[in-house]
Design an enzyme around this catalytic site. Structure first.
Site, PDB file in Angstrom:
ATOM      1  N   CYS A  92      94.005  65.724  88.165  1.00  0.00           N
ATOM      2  CA  CYS A  92      95.230  65.128  89.042  1.00  0.00           C
ATOM      3  C   CYS A  92      94.323  65.025  90.234  1.00  0.00           C
ATOM      4  CB  CYS A  92      95.901  66.155  88.984  1.00  0.00           C
ATOM      5  SG  CYS A  92      97.416  66.541  89.753  1.00  0.00           S
ATOM      6  N   ASP A 146      83.430  81.116  81.379  1.00  0.00           N
ATOM      7  CA  ASP A 146      83.519  80.183  82.353  1.00  0.00           C
ATOM      8  C   ASP A 146      82.879  79.219  80.867  1.00  0.00           C
ATOM      9  OD1 ASP A 146      82.519  78.965  84.410  1.00  0.00           O
ATOM     10  OD2 ASP A 146      80.835  79.798  85.026  1.00  0.00           O
TER      11      ASP A 146
END
Length: 450
Positions: free
Chosen positions: A386, A316
């Site tokens: 993005c 993680d």
């Protein structure tokens, strides 16, 4: 005595496109990832593969427009139309309104698809609807459907974006350039290749050198898989904006007397940026550690790093298994709405919801915090999304800066001075745009540990 059912001739490239739409709708798949597998499954020749790609991707991009047209041709709400029939109607509409397919061919092949996948009654329904669609060209439909529409509704229909997405993009860009951005989102992007440092030179790749990245070329034609360097893993397919992310992290100067030996990609899957970073790191005697939480994506990262080197950790990113203060450079290419990559992933506009923002923003802040904890004094972290949505860009960076006094925002404008009109929403940050730069709408901010 049972009579044999008549054989239905189904056009295979159109069937393949329908399978892509089904995978997107049922499995939450990304079209650009499903298409290669579907094309291979049906063993499509290059010409048919190109037709299937345009049919599936174009339909997903302009789904909002086609749904408005179909709603005007159907006497019931679209939600009451069988899902697979509606998928086929969208494919038929794309052929009729946006492709050079004769009307009789577009209608008959779509009707056959519906007959084969649903029923005779559904096929008759599809035939009647598509004949109504074919009565007018797209421009005439848009003129009729938007004649009395409010500005927001006009953009929804004409540019095929959900209203909330339009509102977020307007907030990030302003109203003047918004139509150009929305139009750019509906144009299929060019295929851009990247030469991985130490393994390939840009000069050996076929195509036109990218204007901003020193590692890329725009492929002039053909399949990337046919390029030897790509087939051998020495080069890859990567948007120029993503190349600039890796390039910028490598170019930012460090401070202090510490080394420049350990680089980390904290959200590495599927591994395109990691491969470029690993090559750049190796040229300086540094090593990349790629962290990816999902096992299947970690395997993709390992495949991308097979030639460039680097370690892959399945972990993680908000709790990376690395010692605090041990890293020189960190990339946080954070999970986001993806609204900056709608050219390549058009289905994201229909999949995402406004409620997704809160969950994503909390994750983004946690990832940036974890990255900063890894840094040695003088080390740098590059936060990239993005997405141009301000909640995911400037507001994340401002929040982190407001909560920590051990970091500062680095002005990276000079490092990308060759990229025009790329100033981000915060001074010193960078924001790329499809309509300005021909890239995904990448946001970049660099933070340095004091």
């Amino acid at each position: 005595m049972r009579h044999p059912q008549p054989r239905i001739d189904v056009d295979v490239p159109r069937l393949a496109a329908l399978e892509v739409l089904k995978a997107v709708r049922v499995d939450d798949a990304y079209a650009n990832l499903v298409l290669p597998a579907v094309i291979q499954h049906y063993r499509l020749e290059p010409r048919d593969a190109a037709f299937t790609t345009e049919l599936a991707s174009g339909t997903l991009r302009l789904r909002g427009t086609y749904d408005a047209v179909l709603a005007a041709c159907i006497d019931r709400p679209l939600r009451k139309v069988e899902a697979k029939v509606l998928d086929a109607l969208r494919l038929g509409s794309h052929q009729l309104l946006s492709m050079r397919v004769p009307a009789h061919a577009a209608i008959s092949t779509t009707v056959n698809l519906v007959h084969a996948r649903s029923s005779t009654g559904a096929a008759g329904f599809a035939n009647a609807v598509l004949r109504r669609v074919a009565v007018k060209p797209l421009d005439a439909w848009l003129e009729e459907l938007t004649a009395d529409a409010a500005p927001g509704r006009y953009a929804e229909i004409a540019f095929s974006h959900p209203r909330w997405v339009i509102d977020e993009l307007r907030r990030a860009l302003g109203s003047e350039e918004l139509p150009a951005l929305l139009a750019a989102d509906n144009v299929a992007p060019r295929v851009t290749l990247v030469a991985r440092p130490g393994l390939a030179e840009r000069d050996e790749l076929p195509g036109t050198p990218t204007p901003f990245s020193r590692h890329g070329v725009v492929l002039d034609g053909g399949s990337p898989a046919e390029v030897p360097a790509v087939a051998e893993g020495r080069a890859g397919v990567q948007d120029e904006g993503s190349q600039l992310v890796a390039q910028l992290l490598a170019d930012v100067p460090l401070e202090g007397d510490g080394p420049d030996a350990t680089w980390v990609d904290l959200c590495a899957g599927p591994g395109g940026k990691a491969a470029l970073l690993a090559g750049l790191a190796a040229q300086r005697g540094a090593r990349l550690v790629a962290v990816e939480r999902q096992h299947h994506r970690a395997r993709l990262v390992a495949r991308n790093l097979a030639r460039t080197g680097g370690a892959v950790l399945t972990a993680d990113g908000t709790r990376p298994p690395l010692p605090p203060g041990s890293v020189d450079r960190v990339l946080v290419d954070a999970p986001c709405t993806g609204l900056g990559a709608l050219r390549r992933r058009p289905e994201a506009r229909w999949r995402r919801r406004p409620d997704d923002l809160l969950t994503l923003v909390l994750l983004q802040r946690a990832l940036v915090g974890a990255a900063l904890d890894l840094l040695r004094p003088g080390g740098v972290a590059l936060y990239a999304t993005c997405s141009p949505v301000r909640a995911e860009t400037e507001e994340v960076v401002s929040s982190v800066l407001g909560q920590r006094d051990d970091v500062e925002l680095v002005d990276v404008g000079a490092l990308l001075s060759h990229v025009p009109d790329a100033a981000g929403p915060l001074a010193g940050t960078v924001q790329l745009w499809p309509h300005r730069h021909g890239t995904d709408a990448m946001f970049m901010a660099v933070l340095r540990k004091r």
